[in-house]
Design a protein around this motif. Structure first.
Motif, PDB file in Angstrom:
ATOM      1  N   VAL A  59       0.831  -1.208   0.000  1.00 23.67           N
ATOM      2  CA  VAL A  59       0.000   0.000   0.000  1.00 23.67           C
ATOM      3  C   VAL A  59       0.865   1.257   0.000  1.00 23.67           C
ATOM      4  CG1 VAL A  59      -0.378   0.298   2.499  1.00 23.67           C
ATOM      5  CG2 VAL A  59      -2.170   0.962   0.875  1.00 23.67           C
ATOM      6  N   GLN A  60       2.027   1.212   0.628  1.00 18.42           N
ATOM      7  CA  GLN A  60       2.908   2.381   0.624  1.00 18.42           C
ATOM      8  C   GLN A  60       3.435   2.659  -0.775  1.00 18.42           C
ATOM      9  OE1 GLN A  60       1.760   3.829   3.717  1.00 18.42           O
ATOM     10  NE2 GLN A  60       3.525   4.912   2.904  1.00 18.42           N
ATOM     11  N   SER A  61       3.600   1.612  -1.592  1.00 19.16           N
ATOM     12  CA  SER A  61       4.054   1.835  -2.967  1.00 19.16           C
ATOM     13  C   SER A  61       2.996   2.592  -3.766  1.00 19.16           C
ATOM     14  CB  SER A  61       4.404   0.508  -3.648  1.00 19.16           C
ATOM     15  OG  SER A  61       3.261  -0.216  -4.049  1.00 19.16           O
ATOM     16  N   TRP A  62       1.732   2.425  -3.406  1.00 15.25           N
ATOM     17  CA  TRP A  62       0.657   3.136  -4.104  1.00 15.25           C
ATOM     18  C   TRP A  62       0.580   4.583  -3.659  1.00 15.25           C
ATOM     19  CZ3 TRP A  62      -3.598  -0.924  -2.652  1.00 15.25           C
ATOM     20  CH2 TRP A  62      -3.251  -2.168  -3.182  1.00 15.25           C
ATOM     21  N   ILE A 110      -6.276   3.693  -8.155  1.00 13.37           N
ATOM     22  CA  ILE A 110      -7.142   4.648  -7.456  1.00 13.37           C
ATOM     23  C   ILE A 110      -6.395   5.280  -6.295  1.00 13.37           C
ATOM     24  CG2 ILE A 110      -9.199   4.898  -6.013  1.00 13.37           C
ATOM     25  CD1 ILE A 110     -10.520   2.740  -7.730  1.00 13.37           C
ATOM     26  N   ILE A 111      -5.763   4.462  -5.475  1.00 10.33           N
ATOM     27  CA  ILE A 111      -5.055   5.000  -4.310  1.00 10.33           C
ATOM     28  C   ILE A 111      -3.889   5.875  -4.760  1.00 10.33           C
ATOM     29  CG2 ILE A 111      -3.680   4.404  -2.277  1.00 10.33           C
ATOM     30  CD1 ILE A 111      -5.615   2.088  -1.805  1.00 10.33           C
ATOM     31  N   ASP A 112      -3.190   5.454  -5.800  1.00  9.23           N
ATOM     32  CA  ASP A 112      -2.100   6.263  -6.343  1.00  9.23           C
ATOM     33  C   ASP A 112      -2.621   7.630  -6.775  1.00  9.23           C
ATOM     34  OD1 ASP A 112       0.669   6.543  -7.250  1.00  9.23           O
ATOM     35  OD2 ASP A 112      -0.160   6.435  -9.270  1.00  9.23           O
ATOM     36  N   HIS A 113      -3.761   7.643  -7.455  1.00 11.03           N
ATOM     37  CA  HIS A 113      -4.364   8.889  -7.922  1.00 11.03           C
ATOM     38  C   HIS A 113      -4.802   9.789  -6.756  1.00 11.03           C
ATOM     39  CE1 HIS A 113      -6.739  11.603 -10.416  1.00 11.03           C
ATOM     40  NE2 HIS A 113      -7.736  11.425  -9.572  1.00 11.03           N
ATOM     41  N   LEU A 114      -5.309   9.176  -5.696  1.00 11.86           N
ATOM     42  CA  LEU A 114      -5.815   9.945  -4.554  1.00 11.86           C
ATOM     43  C   LEU A 114      -4.721  10.485  -3.641  1.00 11.86           C
ATOM     44  CD1 LEU A 114      -8.871   7.752  -3.488  1.00 11.86           C
ATOM     45  CD2 LEU A 114      -8.925  10.006  -4.603  1.00 11.86           C
ATOM     46  N   THR A 115      -3.494  10.009  -3.825  1.00 10.51           N
ATOM     47  CA  THR A 115      -2.409  10.390  -2.920  1.00 10.51           C
ATOM     48  C   THR A 115      -1.242  11.027  -3.671  1.00 10.51           C
ATOM     49  OG1 THR A 115      -1.514   8.144  -3.058  1.00 10.51           O
ATOM     50  CG2 THR A 115      -2.983   8.634  -1.201  1.00 10.51           C
ATOM     51  N   PRO A 116      -1.516  12.127  -4.367  1.00 14.00           N
ATOM     52  CA  PRO A 116      -0.412  12.775  -5.085  1.00 14.00           C
ATOM     53  C   PRO A 116       0.652  13.252  -4.106  1.00 14.00           C
ATOM     54  CG  PRO A 116      -2.319  14.217  -5.021  1.00 14.00           C
ATOM     55  CD  PRO A 116      -2.747  12.889  -4.452  1.00 14.00           C
ATOM     56  N   HIS A 117       1.868  13.135  -4.502  1.00 13.32           N
ATOM     57  CA  HIS A 117       3.008  13.568  -3.685  1.00 13.32           C
ATOM     58  C   HIS A 117       3.089  12.829  -2.358  1.00 13.32           C
ATOM     59  CE1 HIS A 117       3.057  16.661  -6.723  1.00 13.32           C
ATOM     60  NE2 HIS A 117       1.876  17.084  -6.343  1.00 13.32           N
ATOM     61  N   GLY A 118       2.467  11.656  -2.273  1.00 12.33           N
ATOM     62  CA  GLY A 118       2.552  10.850  -1.063  1.00 12.33           C
ATOM     63  C   GLY A 118       1.714  11.348   0.096  1.00 12.33           C
ATOM     64  N   GLN A 119       0.786  12.244  -0.167  1.00 11.63           N
ATOM     65  CA  GLN A 119      -0.068  12.798   0.880  1.00 11.63           C
ATOM     66  C   GLN A 119      -1.449  12.154   0.833  1.00 11.63           C
ATOM     67  OE1 GLN A 119       1.169  15.044   3.163  1.00 11.63           O
ATOM     68  NE2 GLN A 119       3.084  14.631   2.085  1.00 11.63           N
TER      69      GLN A 119
END
Length: 141
Positions: A59-62, A110-119
């Motif tokens: 999940v952290q990779s996403w 989806i998670i990658d898209h929702l967490t730009p810049h790791g936030q």
């Protein structure tokens, strides 16, 4: 008709042969946008569930920038358990196993898209219609 209703309507009118993916996407985005007391919501809860299941690296990779690690349907079942996964499957009108398989395909994106810049945004700051619009291409729109 609100923005979310328009996006949901757009996805509902997609190809009926999508195997329930559009309806599952709707259910997942709704789950991720749910805000609980204290500002904690579906996305934070889902990320925590991955951590608790020993899948923090996936999940952290996403969430972080860089390559998204894959996840299997079995791992999705492990994270979501029977109840939550069954609710999503029921909402999409597909089997428990089908829901896990589809989630393994599109949840990382989806998670990658929702967490730009790791936030990780607070639940109330997730725009479901924008997410649905972004991923509508998966369903031929």
């Amino acid at each position: 008709m609100g923005l979310l209703d328009s996006a949901l309507s757009m996805l509902s009118s997609t190809n009926q042969n999508d195997g329930g993916k559009a309806a599952l996407m709707q259910a997942v985005v709704g789950m991720l946008g749910d805000k609980q007391p204290g500002g904690v919501g579906g996305l934070q809860s889902l990320i925590s569930a991955f951590h608790q299941a020993g899948l923090a690296d996936i999940v952290q990779s996403w969430v972080s920038s860089g390559q998204n690690m894959p996840v299997s349907a079995t791992q999705i079942q492990q994270v979501l358990g029977g109840g939550q996964l069954q609710q999503l499957a029921d909402a999409a009108g597909i089997s428990h196993e089908g829901a896990a398989s589809h989630l393994a395909d599109f949840l990382p994106g989806i998670i990658d898209h929702l967490t730009p810049h790791g936030q990780v945004p607070e639940a109330g700051n997730i725009n479901p219609s924008a997410v649905l619009q972004q991923f509508s291409s998966l369903f031929g729109k």
